[in-house]
Design a protein around this motif. Structure first.
Motif, PDB file in Angstrom:
ATOM      1  N   SER A 948       0.847  -1.194   0.000  1.00 20.49           N
ATOM      2  CA  SER A 948       0.000   0.000   0.000  1.00 20.49           C
ATOM      3  C   SER A 948       0.879   1.239   0.000  1.00 20.49           C
ATOM      4  CB  SER A 948      -0.918   0.004   1.227  1.00 20.49           C
ATOM      5  OG  SER A 948      -0.158   0.182   2.406  1.00 20.49           O
ATOM      6  N   LYS A 949       0.267   2.367  -0.306  1.00 18.84           N
ATOM      7  CA  LYS A 949       1.043   3.606  -0.398  1.00 18.84           C
ATOM      8  C   LYS A 949       1.649   3.990   0.951  1.00 18.84           C
ATOM      9  CE  LYS A 949      -3.115   6.454   0.216  1.00 18.84           C
ATOM     10  NZ  LYS A 949      -3.983   7.480  -0.378  1.00 18.84           N
ATOM     11  N   ALA A 950       1.086   3.472   2.050  1.00 21.60           N
ATOM     12  CA  ALA A 950       1.595   3.826   3.388  1.00 21.60           C
ATOM     13  C   ALA A 950       2.793   2.991   3.797  1.00 21.60           C
ATOM     14  CB  ALA A 950       0.474   3.638   4.409  1.00 21.60           C
ATOM     15  N   CYS A 951       3.154   1.969   3.010  1.00 23.59           N
ATOM     16  CA  CYS A 951       4.245   1.066   3.383  1.00 23.59           C
ATOM     17  C   CYS A 951       5.588   1.805   3.393  1.00 23.59           C
ATOM     18  CB  CYS A 951       4.283  -0.114   2.418  1.00 23.59           C
ATOM     19  SG  CYS A 951       5.537  -1.324   2.842  1.00 23.59           S
ATOM     20  N   GLN A 952       6.312   1.712   4.504  1.00 20.92           N
ATOM     21  CA  GLN A 952       7.628   2.359   4.638  1.00 20.92           C
ATOM     22  C   GLN A 952       8.768   1.363   4.789  1.00 20.92           C
ATOM     23  OE1 GLN A 952       7.618   5.273   7.792  1.00 20.92           O
ATOM     24  NE2 GLN A 952       5.758   6.281   7.065  1.00 20.92           N
ATOM     25  N   HIS A 953       8.425   0.082   4.946  1.00 21.64           N
ATOM     26  CA  HIS A 953       9.471  -0.905   5.230  1.00 21.64           C
ATOM     27  C   HIS A 953       9.054  -2.248   4.647  1.00 21.64           C
ATOM     28  CE1 HIS A 953      12.515  -2.409   8.525  1.00 21.64           C
ATOM     29  NE2 HIS A 953      12.815  -2.807   7.314  1.00 21.64           N
ATOM     30  N   LEU A 954       9.845  -2.789   3.722  1.00 19.63           N
ATOM     31  CA  LEU A 954       9.539  -4.058   3.062  1.00 19.63           C
ATOM     32  C   LEU A 954      10.695  -5.028   3.278  1.00 19.63           C
ATOM     33  CD1 LEU A 954       7.857  -5.854   1.117  1.00 19.63           C
ATOM     34  CD2 LEU A 954       9.021  -4.715  -0.784  1.00 19.63           C
ATOM     35  N   ILE A 955      10.381  -6.216   3.821  1.00 21.82           N
ATOM     36  CA  ILE A 955      11.401  -7.241   4.078  1.00 21.82           C
ATOM     37  C   ILE A 955      11.026  -8.481   3.275  1.00 21.82           C
ATOM     38  CG2 ILE A 955      12.502  -8.687   5.838  1.00 21.82           C
ATOM     39  CD1 ILE A 955      11.667  -6.475   7.878  1.00 21.82           C
ATOM     40  N   LEU A 956      11.880  -8.875   2.341  1.00 17.86           N
ATOM     41  CA  LEU A 956      11.649 -10.047   1.501  1.00 17.86           C
ATOM     42  C   LEU A 956      12.535 -11.185   1.990  1.00 17.86           C
ATOM     43  CD1 LEU A 956      11.670  -8.331  -2.028  1.00 17.86           C
ATOM     44  CD2 LEU A 956       9.694  -8.812  -0.585  1.00 17.86           C
ATOM     45  N   ILE A 957      11.928 -12.330   2.355  1.00 12.93           N
ATOM     46  CA  ILE A 957      12.675 -13.496   2.822  1.00 12.93           C
ATOM     47  C   ILE A 957      12.362 -14.660   1.903  1.00 12.93           C
ATOM     48  CG2 ILE A 957      13.057 -15.069   4.768  1.00 12.93           C
ATOM     49  CD1 ILE A 957      11.999 -12.854   6.612  1.00 12.93           C
ATOM     50  N   GLY A 958      13.378 -15.334   1.390  1.00 14.50           N
ATOM     51  CA  GLY A 958      13.136 -16.461   0.500  1.00 14.50           C
ATOM     52  C   GLY A 958      14.432 -17.024  -0.021  1.00 14.50           C
ATOM     53  N   ASP A 959      14.319 -17.827  -1.083  1.00 13.57           N
ATOM     54  CA  ASP A 959      15.512 -18.400  -1.714  1.00 13.57           C
ATOM     55  C   ASP A 959      15.198 -18.651  -3.179  1.00 13.57           C
ATOM     56  OD1 ASP A 959      17.846 -19.618  -2.412  1.00 13.57           O
ATOM     57  OD2 ASP A 959      17.513 -21.451  -1.259  1.00 13.57           O
TER      58      ASP A 959
END
Length: 1847
Positions: A948-959
């Motif tokens: 969303s436009k309010a998102c300030q922090h994105l953490i992607l976990i995977g492989d």
């Protein structure tokens, strides 16, 4: 101009009307079924509700009721000025939900006079409501209320017109703002309902423009946006009117109604992706061009956000559209090659689609998300499909249905699947909104071709909608996602403050020493040891907390979930840093699978006990159950805490939903029943023609015994269909030698291991419940619904094929065996599944249904059932629309309820698909932190819509080196990089990321397979070095090589390898024998085909608990021992996806302690990765053709296992040496060496039991470990004492208690032998045939039983009486009641009616109006009335136009344009030019492809080279145009002969004589004929006003006659229902009037029966009256001359019989009964003689009655008849003045005859008289004085006193 263009369809029953007849209980279901099936009205009790009846009748007859629409406003719920004023200050969503659900709004908007200020306030409120973005369904409902209101049509018009005359300058100055509000409302209404509101809006706009000009001229400033909007309105209205004239503005649901036509340029480069429809369009299926696509940029940045969104939208849409588009194009091409028949296609396989033939709608279904439908398809071609595992028709799959070769189509998604139902060809689907609107306009029995695409459409839809709604400027993280900047900044919230406290995540030893620190200072961080992290985990932890976009890669076993939870805990314990000031803005956790989401949220729950919300109903976690959104929103406390407007809206909408649901369920239960077996004929009566109904009841008596059973009467329809026990058994016997296809013998299959079916696993990830259910109300449970269904089935079905056993229908001695019953069920099931039914034209060719062959009977039965189902579907249509509307609005309300919960949450958990579906809610919740687990498995477009436009922090976990996202179209994955996730793309673009390096799962030997072949480095944690070795083998890791070939699975592109399956199953069994628990073993395979090959060899009792999975579904899981079957082994060297490193990585990294693989090593070594892995294996001798098995008990004994059979050398997991262990029972263990159960505590001795059971020395028949029986069961010969027969009886049983099975030797009382077994009681029903003479005088052969029960025998001698119509009676002696009532004449009328149908009424003087469904229709609509009723003319613009001419008239008017003679310029599908004319529908034939058919000579002009043709739409025949024009221009019978009478009828097809009703070219002629036909219909039916007046008179008379003796008459109560039917003619009313009159007289007879007859006479008299009423109420009762004669004569007989019985009663009361026995018997013999009551007999009886009157007077007054007459004459009173006291003493009341005061009887002192015209209790009218039945004071009652009993 369309031909038979008639009104917009049937007048439908009101919602209230539907609701009043619902069946939510078994009892109500029964009542409703009787009413629907019999078609003669329900038995409704009206004794206590006359006022209600009058009100109901007024509403039925069109008088205005107080309710608006279907909803009655609740008391106290007003919508006044003050309420609206308060509402206008609130949020748009509050206003939208409040107004749309408020019950008083329709009433307010329908007020005829409304104050000016109230109009302004209403417009203000409505304009605010339409600003709400999240309440689409509520706004649609609101717009619907507005467009149908007086406010919209009248009040606004007057208000706008009144602006011109406004003199108040203050009010004039406010007008611009009010105008803006009005325009906003009009724009929304027009946008939502373009077709039905364009005319009104156009009129309002016409008035609006002069008002604006006047205001401007008077000095008022008009806002620029107002003028701009008016201009836009003008353009839109013009466009819509143009569409309307073209005939393309079909529906309010038309998606493209508001789009301009645009150019025909197929290039989509310039088209904004937001304008591209998500669903495929017809043009895409019929045009060859491919859409414009751009590849996903994986090595460079995007130029802007628009290009980025556009790229992913187009790629994702193409991924699901292309298989459908190319599949349908391939299908259409195949049809052209093979001809139009579907049959050859059923054997073809298509690459991209799956086809289902003969699909039709079965029943509507109420579901959580709205209305769904059960559809049925032909399952015969799909017998090979294993539905449990098949990917066919999975939840969310898109299906496309067409009934016209994909010229048009409907879209739907699979909303529920049950493999058991799929085997029967049944699946539940939900139509799209636009398709629902189209569906309502289609025929109810339409047959579709259904095409399925393999893509999971629901996920595509949510994401595509999200991409279109995403504004470029609001896309978060553009700097990295679009521009690919590698300089990642800290989260914006850390700029306010970055003080972190990590004591909560620290190692327990260091918790106290960890202090808060500045996280953006690298040297301020605690050491990794203090936090319990290794080096790489520490780096990932720091990156995640300090960068606004963090990427963490976690190879197998490295603890990425562990690190993810540490990150989440750190963020949540420091929530003050990132949450907003109000404490909102939660953390969003997104995972690819439900399982991973549960794991992650359970981890969070360990440190966060409150504040978690799990969205989605597919959680299997008990821990998370209290945090499920549904659980949280269903608690009473939560509901009480909701805002008032949401509670009110929820309550109001739920009520409407439940009402509609009840109506639908009632119809659905009946619809389902109609397919579950053979229906009783009485429920099909309305749908069977009269002559066929009568012939059906003329059952030929040709069975062996020639009698009807005295027990339960067999179902006629069962006998007719050859399913009666006797007929069926006889046919089975006759056909015994014929080899028919036998159903395979059912062998009880061994229970196999439960494995997660691939279909279930796929669905598990797809199903995202909408988090609301239809609440049970009034405690109604599913059990009650089952009872209701069962009640309906018992009533409707003569035989139910779903029941475990078929009950014998008759008791005539034929008993069906179980196998025969199964055969019957198979026969019925096979016939019901057929789709071919008899046509209506074929139906008219025969009269006697018993003359048809058995296949034709079934075809006719299917026609009747089809009509029944169409009637039910039509009736349910309005309720379905109400239900869907309410469900959509309730979803809006629920969405706001969810928001109340989600805004207070700290952590929200969703799957990626769920996040896409609930994206609108997420935008409103505005989470600031998003953690995406399994981010490398998700398509980039899915990740975009999560943010969303309010998102300030994105953490992607995977492989990204394990499983990647999967695309449907391989080309898009390969050439357009669609399968690359955002995670992988950003890693490739160089954005900072951390890879975790220490694995905690695999023993080092297994980990060696991944490093360095897949991962450059991967360290082993010390914990994996201490694993014990695997028991029973000498290695912990091994690859078994082989060269056995694979097999391809028929359905789908899967494979299996039997050799591998057998080996792996044998190895698994071997491990279980080593005492490993089943839960410690997992079998993995790379193909679903192998999965089920494995399952088929794994019995549950042996392998229960062992996990069996496909590799792709096991990512993130692990186990101690993993057995891996690689499957692929072929001569072509194709390894499939075994060459993809990601999948290999997952497959080899699941085992902790032991990994055993089997595959074709030679073939796999061609792949470099496998070659490297094999090299590593061979270094330690861990690869070879055989696996070495080692015995635990005898280590020196080893076995080389090359194949599954080699494991037999270790049969019990050890070796082949005997065990020799001595058991407690003294026997020796018989097994060979076994490592399990060394103490033999679980061992059961299987030797014979040596114990003796009884004195006879019988040995125990059981095994040693089994408990001996208490009584000896061995059978021995014994003599039964009762009969002295010898029988085999169990040793312990007393022979006196045994039922002897020898044949009975006794003779019955009649002298014939008994046919029962010796031990049973002799039968009383002797079946031996004897000749009997019946009371009617006829003789015939009957069962001996009837010798003593003569009344029960039915005489089947033909009647042959000459009827008054001149025809011979075709009834039998018993059916004509021994000549008293003759069966209705069934001689066919066959006159041609005005509508061109043949008359179906048998032997009628005046043909009644046709009752078939009306066939008149046009391009706009179809008339839904019965054919004989006048049609409403279609008022839509005429659709006949071409490039040369255009008609300007309305659809029903004669056209004002000539037919066009120019050739059609279109090209057919075959590529050749069309042979039709411009403006006409293109013929389906081609001049070249169908040359012989086209040039067949009919008119003589067909072979001309320049000939053009016209195809008649009604029958499909093709004719040369000039000849056809001439034919249509001629009048019948050479009209040029003046003075000749012309027949009024439609022109017919020259070939087949089908009436021509629908043809644009000949519309003028058709309309002229139809206009004349309508005039004739009016004449036949009578004037509507006269009919309604006569109806009202009869209804009032019905009320007056509703006395105590009539209210119990079901037949009389039904008349009120029949009077209320919608379409009645003058003749119908005449029939009802006669019936009512006769029933009134019968009521009087019944009163005499109860009051003045002895018990014995009452019983026989009642039977005769019931026969009279039954015949009077017959559906064939039309009061013909013959019927009236029969009724009159029988009524005379009953009158005299009643009088005779009354005199006998009087004689008995006076003790004179024995004095007149002879006279009475003589009269009774004449009255009860067979045949009609002739005038001679009547004269004889009347004369005898006069003599009897002198001896037995009826008055009982103590005076003779002469004295009574003198007294009555002397008093000169009208009838009704004489009364009697409780003791029978007579007195008179003068004046009006009504009791006004009380006195005492002079004879007995009882109270007489009364007050206010009401008699004192016990007093009554003295009928014996003057014959009055009622008191004289009431004029209405007094009239009845003069009503003669005679007809």
């Amino acid at each position: 101009m369309g031909g038979g263009n008639r009104g917009e369809g049937a007048a439908r029953q009101t919602f209230e009307g539907e609701r009043s007849r619902e069946a939510s209980t078994p009892e109500a279901a029964r009542m409703e079924i009787v009413e629907m099936g019999g078609g003669r009205g329900g038995n409704k009790d009206r004794r206590d509700g006359r006022r209600d009846n009058q009100r109901d009748r007024r509403e039925r007859n069109g008088e205005r009721s107080n309710s608006v629409g279907a909803i009655m406003p609740q008391q106290g719920r007003r919508l006044g000025f003050k309420t609206l004023e308060e509402l206008s200050q609130k949020d748009p969503s509050v206003v939208a939900i409040t107004l749309s659900s408020h019950p008083a709004l329709p009433g307010l908007l329908n007020e005829t006079k409304m104050r000016q200020d109230l109009i302004e306030l209403v417009c203000l409120g409505l304009s605010i409501a339409f600003k709400s973005k999240a309440d689409r369904s509520s706004l649609q409902h609101l717009a619907c209320i507005i467009k149908d209101s007086e406010f919209f049509r009248t009040s606004l018009l007057h208000y706008l017109g009144g602006m011109v005359s406004e003199s108040n300058p203050v009010r004039r100055a406010q007008y611009p703002q009010h105008l803006e509000n009005i325009l906003a409302v009009l724009w929304e209404v027009l946008s939502i309902f373009p077709a039905s509101s364009v005319q009104t809006v156009g009129l309002l706009l016409t008035v609006l423009q002069p008002s604006i000009n006047h205001l401007r001229a008077s000095g008022v400033d008009i806002l620029p946006q107002v003028e701009e909007k008016v201009e836009r309105f003008q353009d839109l209205i013009t466009h819509l009117q143009e569409r309307s004239r073209e005939g393309t503005l079909r529906s309010d649901k038309d998606t493209y109604a508001l789009l301009s036509n645009g150019s025909n340029n197929p290039d989509e480069v310039q088209q904004d992706f937001r304008d591209i429809p998500i669903y495929p369009t017809p043009e895409e299926f019929h045009q060859a061009h491919r859409p414009f696509l751009r590849p996903n940029l994986t090595t460079q940045r995007y130029t802007n956000a628009h290009l980025y969104l556009d790229t992913h939208f187009r790629l994702l849409r193409e991924d699901f559209v292309r298989p459908l588009r190319e599949g349908i194009q391939q299908l259409l091409q195949s049809q052209m090659e093979m001809g139009m028949s579907n049959k050859p296609l059923k054997t073809r396989r298509f690459d991209d689609i799956r086809i289902y033939y003969d699909t039709h709608l079965v029943v509507p279904k109420c579901t959580q998300s709205g209305l769904a439908y059960i559809v049925k398809f032909d399952a015969e071609p799909l017998k090979f499909v294993r539905w449990q595992n098949s990917k066919r028709l999975l939840y969310g799959s898109l299906v496309c249905m067409s009934c016209d070769n994909f010229e048009s189509f409907l879209f739907a998604t699979v909303s529920d699947r049950d493999p058991a139902n799929l085997e029967k060809g049944l699946v539940q689907i939900t139509f799209t909104e636009e398709s629902k609107a189209k569906l309502a306009r289609l025929e109810k029995n339409e047959v579709f071709l259904m095409v399925e695409t393999t893509a999971y459409f629901e996920a595509y839809r949510y994401v595509l909608e999200g991409l279109q709604e995403q504004e470029e400027e609001e896309l978060p993280f553009q700097r990295y996602i679009v521009e690919c900047s590698t300089d990642v900044q800290p989260p914006a919230y850390l700029q306010r403050g970055d003080n972190y406290d990590l004591s909560s995540v620290a190692d327990p030893e260091f918790k106290a020493s960890i202090k808060p620190f500045h996280s953006l200072k690298a040297n301020a961080w605690p050491r990794r040891e203090e936090l319990g992290l290794d080096e790489s985990q520490m780096k990932a932890f720091q990156l995640a907390l300090t960068k606004e976009l963090a990427i963490v890669q976690g190879p197998p076993g490295t603890g990425k979930t562990y690190v993810g939870l540490k990150i989440a805990e750190a963020l949540l314990t420091n929530e003050n840093l990132w949450r907003d000031r109000l404490g909102n803005a939660p953390m969003l956790v997104v995972c690819y699978t439900n399982h991973a989401l549960d794991q992650f949220l359970e981890g969070i729950h360990k440190f966060l006990k409150e504040g978690i919300v799990r969205v989605g109903g597919r959680s299997s976690s008990e821990i998370l159950k209290p945090f499920n959104l549904r659980e949280l929103t269903s608690s009473p406390n939560f509901k009480r805490s909701l805002p008032g407007h949401l509670r009110d809206a929820h309550s109001q909408i739920s009520r409407q939903l439940h009402e509609a649901e009840d109506a639908i369920e009632t119809q659905s239960m009946r619809l389902e029943c109609s397919l579950k077996g053979v229906m009783h004929e009485r429920f099909l009566q309305r749908f069977i023609s009269d002559c066929h109904w009568d012939s059906l009841h003329q059952l030929p008596m040709e069975n062996e015994f020639g009698f009807e059973t005295r027990m339960k009467r067999p179902s006629l329809i069962m006998e007719w269909l050859g399913l009666g026990s006797a007929v069926f058994l006889q046919r089975e016997t006759e056909n015994g030698n014929i080899n028919e296809e036998e159903e395979p013998i059912e062998v009880e299959a061994e229970d196999l291991i439960e494995i997660a079916e691939e279909a279930d696993l796929i669905q598990e990830g797809r199903i995202i419940e909408d988090e609301w259910v239809i609440e049970d109300r009034d405690g109604r449970k599913k059990e009650e619904m089952k009872q209701a269904v069962k009640a309906i089935e018992e009533m409707m079905l003569a035989v139910n094929i779903d029941e475990a056993d078929i009950q014998d229908e008759d008791n005539d001695g034929y008993q069906m065996q179980r196998g025969q019953k199964k055969k019957m069920k198979r026969k019925i099931k096979k016939e019901l599944e057929k789709t071919t039914a008899m046509t209506e034209r074929e139906e008219q060719y025969f009269e006697d249904v018993w003359t048809l062959s058995l296949p034709d009977r079934w075809r006719l039965y299917r026609l009747w059932v089809t009509r029944y189902r169409i009637a039910l579907r039509t009736k349910a249509l309005e309720s379905e629309q109400h239900y869907q509307n309410a469900a959509d609005r309730l979803a809006d309300v629920k969405r706001h309820e969810h928001l109340c919960v989600l805004r207070k949450a700290k952590v929200i958990g969703m799957t990626t698909t769920g996040a896409a579906k609930f994206r609108q809610v997420l935008q409103l919740v505005s989470p600031r932190l998003v953690i995406v687990e399994e981010a490398a498995e998700v398509l980039e477009a899915h990740t975009i819509t999560t943010l969303s436009k309010a998102c300030q922090h994105l953490i992607l976990i995977g492989d990204h080196q394990q499983l990647r996202p999967s695309a449907t179209v391989y080309e898009l994955a390969k050439n357009f990089s669609l399968e690359m996730s955002m995670f992988e793309r950003l890693v490739n673009m160089g954005l900072p990321f951390v890879r975790l390096n220490y694995q905690h799962r695999m023993r080092p030997e297994i980990a060696r397979l991944l490093t360095p072949h897949i991962y450059s480095e991967l360290e082993n944690h010390p914990s994996v070095l201490a694993y014990e070795s695997i028991k029973g083998l000498n290695v912990n890791l091994f690859f078994v090589e082989h060269n056995h070939l694979e097999e391809e699975i028929r359905d789908g592109k899967s494979h299996q390898n039997r050799h591998e399956a057998f080996f792996v199953v044998a190895l698994c069994r071997y491990f279980l024998m080593q005492d490993y628990k089943p839960e410690q073993i997992t079998i993995l395979t790379t193909y679903t085909g192998q999965l089920h090959c494995l399952r088929n060899h794994m019995p549950a009792k042996e392998f229960s608990g062992v996990k069996v999975h496909v590799v792709d579904k096991y990512q993130g899981e692990e186990n101690d021992i993993v057995l891996l079957s690689l499957v692929r082994s072929n001569r072509q060297g194709k390894v499939g996806f075994l060459n993809i490193p990601n999948r290999v990585c997952v497959a080899l990294s699941r085992a902790r302690k032991g990994l055993y693989c089997i595959g074709n090593g030679t073939m796999l070594s061609q792949v470099k990765l496998w070659s490297n892995i094999f090299h590593t294996l061979r270094e330690k001798d861990q690869m070879g053709p055989a696996l070495t098995l080692c015995c635990q008990n005898h280590p020196d004994r080893q076995v080389k296992a090359y194949c599954a059979d080699d494991f037999k050398q270790a049969p019990e997991g050890g070796c082949t040496q005997p065990c020799q262990f001595r058991l407690d029972c003294g026997h020796v263990c018989t097994r060979v060496c076994h490592p399990y159960d060394p103490e033999h505590k679980k061992y059961k001795c299987s030797k014979e039991c040596p114990k003796t059971l009884c004195e006879q020395g019988h040995k125990c028949p059981r095994l040693c470990h089994e408990e001996c029986p208490d009584k000896c069961p061995v059978k021995v010969q014994k003599i039964v004492p009762q009969c002295q027969h010898t029988q085999m009886i169990p040793c312990h049983q007393d022979p006196a208690t045994f039922v002897c099975q020898e044949p009975c030797q006794k003779l019955l009382e009649c002298g014939h032998p008994c046919d029962q077994a010796c031990g049973y009681q002799c039968t009383s029903f002797c079946k031996v045939k004897v000749t009997l003479k019946l009371k009617c005088g006829h003789s015939s052969e009957y069962a001996c039983y009837y010798t003593t029960h003569l009344d029960e025998a039915k005489c089947n001698a033909p009647c042959k009486h000459q009827l008054k119509c001149g025809h011979v009676c075709r009834g039998t002696c018993s059916r004509c009641y021994q000549g008293r009532f003759h069966s209705a004449c069934l001689h066919k009328c066959e006159r041609l009616l005005i509508c061109s149908h043949q008359c179906r009424e048998p032997c009628t003087r005046d043909c009644p109006p046709c009752q078939r469904p009306c066939e008149n229709c046009c391009v706009h609509s179809k008339c839904m009335k019965p054919c004989g009723q006048p049609c409403a003319p279609c008022k839509e613009p005429c659709a006949w136009q071409c490039t040369h001419y255009r008609c300007s008239k309305l659809c029903h008017e004669p056209c004002d344009r000539p037919p066009c003679s120019q050739p059609c310029d279109k090209t057919l599908a075959c590529g050749h030019p069309c042979i039709g004319l411009c403006g006409d529908k293109c013929p389906s034939k081609c001049r070249l492809c169908d040359r012989d058919e086209i040039t067949e000579i009919f008119f003589g002009t067909e072979s001309e080279p320049d000939a053009y043709f016209i195809q008649l739409e009604d029958c499909g025949h093709i004719f040369e145009c000039t000849a056809m024009d001439q034919y249509m221009g001629m009048e019948d019978n050479n009209q040029e002969n003046e003075g000749e009478v012309m027949a009024i009828k439609l022109k017919e097809c020259p070939r087949c004589r089908t009436p021509i009703r629908k043809n644009l070219r000949y519309g003028s002629h058709i309309n002229q004929s139809l206009s004349e036909i309508e005039m004739v219909k009016q004449k036949i039916n009578g004037q509507q006003l006269d009919i309604e007046e006569q109806r009202r008179i009869l209804q009032d008379r019905w009320e007056v006659n509703l006395s105590s003796e009539l209210c119990g008459q079901r037949e009389y109560m039904c008349i009120d229902d029949q009077l209320g039917e919608k379409y009645l003619t003058v003749k119908d009313l005449w029939v009802l009037e006669n019936k009512m009159d006769f029933l009134v007289r019968v009521g009087k007879l019944q009163k005499i029966q109860f009051e003045s007859m002895t018990v014995m006479n009452m019983f026989s008299f009642r039977k005769k009256v019931e026969e009279f009423v039954l015949w009077l109420s017959s559906q064939h009762q039309k009061f013909t001359d013959q019927q009236v004669s029969d009724l009159q004569k029988e009524l005379s007989r009953l009158n005299l019989l009643a009088e005779l019985n009354a005199r006998c009663h009087k004689a008995e009361e006076r003790g004179q009964a024995n004095q007149f026995l002879d006279e009475v018997q003589r009269i009774r013999d004449v009255l009860e003689m067979p045949g009609q009551f002739t005038e001679e007999a009547q004269f004889v009886v009347k004369e005898a009655m006069k003599e009897l009157e002198k001896k037995i007077p009826l008055t009982g007054l103590g005076i003779n008849e002469e004295e009574r007459k003198m007294i009555v004459s002397a008093m000169k009173m009208q009838p009704g003045h004489w009364y009697k006291c409780p003791n029978g003493h007579v007195y008179v009341i003068t004046e009006c005859g009504g009791a006004m005061e009380s006195r005492r009887c002079p004879d007995c002192n009882a109270t007489i008289g009364g007050q206010n015209h009401a008699l004192v209790s016990g007093n009554q009218v003295a009928s014996e004085m003057d014959g009055a039945q009622h008191a004289a004071w009431s004029e209405a009652n007094n009239i009845l006193n003069f009503d003669e009993l005679d007809f």
